[in-house]
Design an enzyme around this catalytic site. Structure first.
Site, PDB file in Angstrom:
ATOM      1  N   GLU A 165       0.890  -1.113  -0.496  1.00 10.12           N
ATOM      2  CA  GLU A 165       0.121  -0.096   0.334  1.00 10.12           C
ATOM      3  C   GLU A 165       0.523   1.220  -0.329  1.00 10.12           C
ATOM      4  O   GLU A 165       0.571   2.289   1.009  1.00 10.12           O
ATOM      5  CB  GLU A 165      -0.619   0.741   1.356  1.00 10.12           C
ATOM      6  CG  GLU A 165      -1.835  -1.113   1.046  1.00 10.12           C
ATOM      7  CD  GLU A 165      -2.715  -1.021   2.451  1.00 10.12           C
ATOM      8  OE1 GLU A 165      -2.451  -1.215   3.247  1.00 10.12           O
ATOM      9  OE2 GLU A 165      -4.076  -0.881   2.264  1.00 10.12           O
ATOM     10  N   GLU A 366      -5.444  -8.175   1.045  1.00  7.62           N
ATOM     11  CA  GLU A 366      -5.962  -8.660   2.531  1.00  7.62           C
ATOM     12  C   GLU A 366      -7.611  -9.002   2.966  1.00  7.62           C
ATOM     13  O   GLU A 366      -7.764  -7.624   1.910  1.00  7.62           O
ATOM     14  CB  GLU A 366      -4.990  -7.366   3.482  1.00  7.62           C
ATOM     15  CG  GLU A 366      -3.997  -7.494   3.878  1.00  7.62           C
ATOM     16  CD  GLU A 366      -3.566  -5.510   4.863  1.00  7.62           C
ATOM     17  OE1 GLU A 366      -4.546  -4.923   4.986  1.00  7.62           O
ATOM     18  OE2 GLU A 366      -2.375  -5.660   4.004  1.00  7.62           O
TER      19      GLU A 366
HETATM   20  C1  FCB Z   1      -3.466  -2.511   5.785  1.00 11.23           C
HETATM   21  C2  FCB Z   1      -2.495  -2.223   6.261  1.00 11.23           C
HETATM   22  C3  FCB Z   1      -2.671  -3.775   7.468  1.00 11.23           C
HETATM   23  C4  FCB Z   1      -3.253  -3.255   8.510  1.00 11.23           C
HETATM   24  C5  FCB Z   1      -4.223  -3.220   7.377  1.00 11.23           C
HETATM   25  C6  FCB Z   1      -5.727  -2.615   8.877  1.00 11.23           C
HETATM   26  O1  FCB Z   1      -3.819  -0.637   5.038  1.00 11.23           O
HETATM   27  O2  FCB Z   1      -1.671  -2.863   4.927  1.00 11.23           O
HETATM   28  O3  FCB Z   1      -1.053  -3.500   7.850  1.00 11.23           O
HETATM   29  O4  FCB Z   1      -3.062  -2.232   9.421  1.00 11.23           O
HETATM   30  O5  FCB Z   1      -5.221  -2.255   6.895  1.00 11.23           O
END
Ligand code: FCB
Length: 467
Positions: A165, A366
């Protein structure tokens, strides 16, 4: 006719990042911008820090054992750059590299494939002091560090994410200043830093290919806006798709600064299409980055997958002339404890629109739910909302797959409760509950639900096969 499933090669697992879980003494690690940020009063909720967090550094064997019990066949772990190279470049901390070596062995022995993220926000403080992402050399700094890690681990690690990210560590860290290093740079500098992270991604892809012992499977893990259509009408679908990529000021999902930085095309067009989006280029005017000869070729090194990070999104419909319009959520709309709306369809439309534009296989890097779980009287952690979240989101992903979508893996965030950056420890994301006083780990109910889904290859989530 048997119902479809996600396939036997599908990567099922959960994700973590080094800074959020390792804790437990430095072990020769250098400082990162997050160490410095946590020391500054008022930056992190409750003055929390990650000095101890999950003590994964010393408890990793116990952690891998519980991951195995959770039934995952894959685990997305991050490597801490300053743990491997305390000064960011040059000397390697053998103790740090050895730790990841042992962790990889432990995972493989447990039947869990490691998917390694080379950079997940804990930027070496020493490099920040040399200009950080504003310095053009930052791309080769990262590639040199990556080469060291890949040379050591690629006899056992096949899957790599270059970075996690950039939208966050640049947008939140260098523009809004709410994440480390806490800077509020002007747009011109922000876009220069962003350009250098893209170059760093590309140089790192090259470094992985050049130093890998076997054929590496390489991607990255960007975040970005996800728009889903308010209805199945062709107009609403087109409006939602536009909202994912349109950099013009007419896009409600990218109207105000710094929101345009969350529109997918600014980052992913350079990587997958080899150019910046023209409407963004026009919009940013004088602030656009200087592009040197060879930059776009570096940035657009071929990669093998798109590691989409998707938690939520916006509902969009076609307004006047078909232009995207956000549909406000109804009062009391379901949301996580961080206030992120629960929109399972984001795991259908996100992959769909990203695939349509970039034609790269999708890996969900994620996806997960922040909740205030606690241990019940009987010792269990009955996180019914997370179980429901998992079923709903994975069903949407299954629907995308059964329509022909190319998805190769799903990593739930998070493997275990951890230090949630500037939110500290107030919200929990894990499938594994961590007691931050005793260190005790316990599988939550959702982890058992996820295990059942994995065991049946997700079959029960699929819609009935077409007749
Ligand atoms: C993402 C991040 C991770 C965590 C989640 C909730 O943006 O990559 O480290 O903080 O969100």
């Amino acid at each position: 006719m048997s119902s479809p499933d996600f396939g036997s090669d599908f990567a099922w697992g959960a994700a973590s990042s080094p800074y959020q879980i390792e804790g437990g003494g430095t072990g020769g690690r250098g400082e990162s911008v997050w160490d410095e940020f946590c020391r500054q009063p008022g930056r992190v909720f409750g003055g929390h820090n990650a000095a101890t967090t999950c003590e994964h550094l010393s408890r990793y064997k116990e952690d891998v054992a519980i991951y195995r019990e959770a039934g995952w066949n894959a685990y997305r772990l991050g490597i801490s750059w300053p743990r491997v190279m305390p000064g960011g470049t040059g000397a390697v901390n053998a103790e740090g590299l050895d730790f990841y070596d042992r962790l990889v062995d432990e995972l493989l022995a447990a039947g869990i494939r490691p998917w390694v993220t080379l950079f997940h926000w804990d930027y070496p403080l020493a490099l920040y002091q040399r200009g950080g992402w504003l310095n053009r050399d930052s791309a080769s700094w990262m590639a040199d560090y990556a080469a060291v890690v890949v040379s050591r681990l690629s006899d056992r690690v096949r899957h790599w994410f270059t970075m996690n990210e950039p939208q966050c560590f640049i947008g939140l860290g260098h523009f809004r200043g709410v994440h480390a290093p806490g800077d509020k740079l002007g747009l011109r500098q922000v876009l220069r830093a962003a350009h250098n992270t893209l170059r760093a991604h590309g140089e790192t892809v090259r470094a992985i290919r050049a130093n890998s012992d076997g054929p590496g499977i390489v991607g990255w893990a960007p975040s970005g806006v996800v728009a889903m259509p308010a209805s199945d009408s062709a107009e609403d679908i087109a409006a939602a798709e536009t909202a994912c990529f349109d950099m013009s000021a007419g896009n409600p999902l990218g109207r105000n600064e710094p929101n345009p930085l969350w529109v997918n095309s600014w980052w992913s067009d350079p990587v997958y299409l080899g150019r910046y989006p023209e409407d963004g280029w026009l919009r940013f005017g004088d602030a656009v980055p200087e592009i040197e000869q060879g930059d776009m070729e570096t940035i657009s090194q071929p990669v093998d997958f798109y590691g989409a990070i998707i938690y939520t999104g916006s509902i969009v419909r076609a307004g006047a002339d078909g232009a995207p319009e956000v549909v406000p959520l109804t009062p009391g709309f379901p949301a996580s404890s961080l206030g992120w709306p629960i929109l399972p369809e984001s795991l259908y439309w996100g992959p769909e629109f990203l695939f349509r534009r970039y034609k790269s296989p999708i890996v969900i890097g994620e996806n997960g739910l922040a909740w205030n779980d606690w241990v019940a009287l009987d010792g269990s952690i009955p996180d019914a909302m997370r179980s429901d979240f998992l079923r709903r989101y994975l069903s949407a992903l299954a629907r995308w797959k059964s329509g022909g979508g190319d998805v190769r893996g799903y990593f739930h965030w998070a493997a275990m409760d951890n230090f949630e950056w500037h939110e500290g420890y107030k919200d929990r994301f894990g499938l594994v509950h961590v007691d931050f006083v005793t260190g005790q780990r316990t599988l939550k109910s959702s982890a058992l639900v996820f295990r059942d889904i994995i065991r049946e290859g997700g079959r029960s989530l699929f819609p009935a096969p077409p007749r």
